[in-house]
Motif scaffolding. Structure first.
Motif, PDB file in Angstrom:
ATOM      1  N   LEU A   1      37.349  18.518  15.094  1.00 17.94           N
ATOM      2  CA  LEU A   1      37.964  18.268  13.785  1.00 17.94           C
ATOM      3  C   LEU A   1      36.955  17.812  12.742  1.00 17.94           C
ATOM      4  O   LEU A   1      37.284  17.728  11.557  1.00 17.94           O
ATOM      5  N   LEU A   2      35.731  17.508  13.162  1.00 23.44           N
ATOM      6  CA  LEU A   2      34.724  17.013  12.239  1.00 23.44           C
ATOM      7  C   LEU A   2      33.707  18.097  11.908  1.00 23.44           C
ATOM      8  O   LEU A   2      33.334  18.899  12.768  1.00 23.44           O
ATOM      9  N   PRO A   3      33.214  18.126  10.670  1.00 17.57           N
ATOM     10  CA  PRO A   3      32.097  19.020  10.339  1.00 17.57           C
ATOM     11  C   PRO A   3      30.811  18.444  10.909  1.00 17.57           C
ATOM     12  O   PRO A   3      30.761  17.267  11.285  1.00 17.57           O
ATOM     13  N   PRO A   4      29.749  19.219  10.972  1.00 21.44           N
ATOM     14  CA  PRO A   4      28.469  18.677  11.433  1.00 21.44           C
ATOM     15  C   PRO A   4      27.956  17.603  10.470  1.00 21.44           C
ATOM     16  O   PRO A   4      28.035  17.750   9.254  1.00 21.44           O
TER      17      PRO A   4
ATOM     18  N   ILE B   1      33.832   9.639   5.553  1.00 16.82           N
ATOM     19  CA  ILE B   1      35.074   9.991   6.236  1.00 16.82           C
ATOM     20  C   ILE B   1      36.191   9.088   5.728  1.00 16.82           C
ATOM     21  O   ILE B   1      36.085   7.856   5.824  1.00 16.82           O
ATOM     22  N   PHE B   2      37.251   9.691   5.202  1.00 23.40           N
ATOM     23  CA  PHE B   2      38.447   8.953   4.800  1.00 23.40           C
ATOM     24  C   PHE B   2      39.472   9.024   5.942  1.00 23.40           C
ATOM     25  O   PHE B   2      39.720  10.094   6.500  1.00 23.40           O
ATOM     26  N   LEU B   3      40.067   7.884   6.236  1.00 23.18           N
ATOM     27  CA  LEU B   3      41.045   7.779   7.307  1.00 23.18           C
ATOM     28  C   LEU B   3      42.379   7.321   6.732  1.00 23.18           C
ATOM     29  O   LEU B   3      42.443   6.269   6.084  1.00 23.18           O
TER      30      LEU B   3
ATOM     31  N   PRO C   1      25.683  10.405  14.933  1.00 23.80           N
ATOM     32  CA  PRO C   1      24.278  10.425  14.493  1.00 23.80           C
ATOM     33  C   PRO C   1      24.092  10.345  12.981  1.00 23.80           C
ATOM     34  O   PRO C   1      23.080   9.830  12.511  1.00 23.80           O
ATOM     35  N   SER C   2      25.059  10.845  12.203  1.00 22.96           N
ATOM     36  CA  SER C   2      24.905  10.833  10.744  1.00 22.96           C
ATOM     37  C   SER C   2      25.245   9.491  10.114  1.00 22.96           C
ATOM     38  O   SER C   2      25.113   9.323   8.899  1.00 22.96           O
ATOM     39  N   SER C   3      25.676   8.509  10.918  1.00 21.65           N
ATOM     40  CA  SER C   3      26.033   7.169  10.402  1.00 21.65           C
ATOM     41  C   SER C   3      26.954   7.268   9.191  1.00 21.65           C
ATOM     42  O   SER C   3      26.627   6.796   8.096  1.00 21.65           O
TER      43      SER C   3
END
Length: 231
Positions: A35-38, A43-45, A70-72
């Protein structure tokens, strides 16, 4: 999103919607990477709308997994909650046509208020941002101020629609603008974790994320604190 692209150093940020309708937060852990892009940066939750079905300790595990990517990425809770019992709204309207079910009231404890309180605990523990539709417009809503009645903000007692969608956009834009102002006034590296939780400086993590010179340059990761929500 258009505001971010027009405000920050480049206009090529990409928007990805990984939401699944009527799905509790902890279910996302089962298919998170699909569900996540690379390399997400922000990120909004929105988990409050499913408060009746949410597992909060498992939701915290999801937050910890997102923060460990990894992208923090910068995380932002944007939370909506019921103004009346949306779950019982169809039955009420069928039984009482033309009437509105009563509001919960500003101080009534509900599954949604308890979930939002738990999100705020996580925001403080993990130094991420919490934005609340209820906190932002609640005073005007309960005063029945013009343009802040139930049909304006959440006709079904839960989802922002009509003017509500405009209010949501305004809340998010205000959050970004305050982050930019905080960055101008004080470098994020000099701000304490506590100061980053204030309304004026909450989005510093967003500023750091969007001002990276390279998607492949990741800042030193701060170790996560112990979990704060008991199982």
């Amino acid at each position: 999103f258009r505001f971010i692209n027009s405000t920050w150093p480049h206009a090529s940020h990409l928007f990805y919607n990984g939401a699944i309708d009527a799905t509790p937060a902890h279910i996302f852990r089962n298919c998170l990477y699909g569900l996540l892009p690379p390399s997400p940066d922000l990120i909004f939750l929105e988990f409050g709308s499913m408060a009746r079905h949410i597992d909060l300790p498992l939701t915290e595990l999801l937050v910890r997994e997102l923060l460990s990517l990894p992208s923090s990425p910068a995380l932002v809770f944007f939370t909506v909650r019921e103004w009346c019992s949306a779950a019982h709204l169809p039955h009420f309207l069928k039984k009482h046509p033309g009437m509105e079910p009563p509001d919960y009231g500003p101080a009534v404890e509900t599954p949604h208020s308890r979930a939002e309180a738990a999100f705020e605990v996580m925001c403080k523990a993990y130094d991420v941002s919490c934005l609340s539709y209820h906190h932002a417009i609640g005073r005007l809503y309960f005063q029945r101020a013009p343009n802040f009645t139930r049909p304006d903000v959440a006709p079904d007692c839960l989802h922002p629609m009509g003017r509500g969608a405009t209010y949501v956009s305004a809340i998010l834009q205000n959050w970004v603008e305050r982050g930019l102002l905080a960055r101008v006034q004080q470098p994020a590296s000099q701000a304490s974790p506590a100061s980053r939780l204030t309304p004026a400086a909450g989005p510093d993590v967003l500023v750091d994320s969007l001002l990276r010179h390279s998607r492949f340059h990741h800042p030193a990761r701060t170790p996560l604190p112990p979990p704060v929500l008991a199982k």
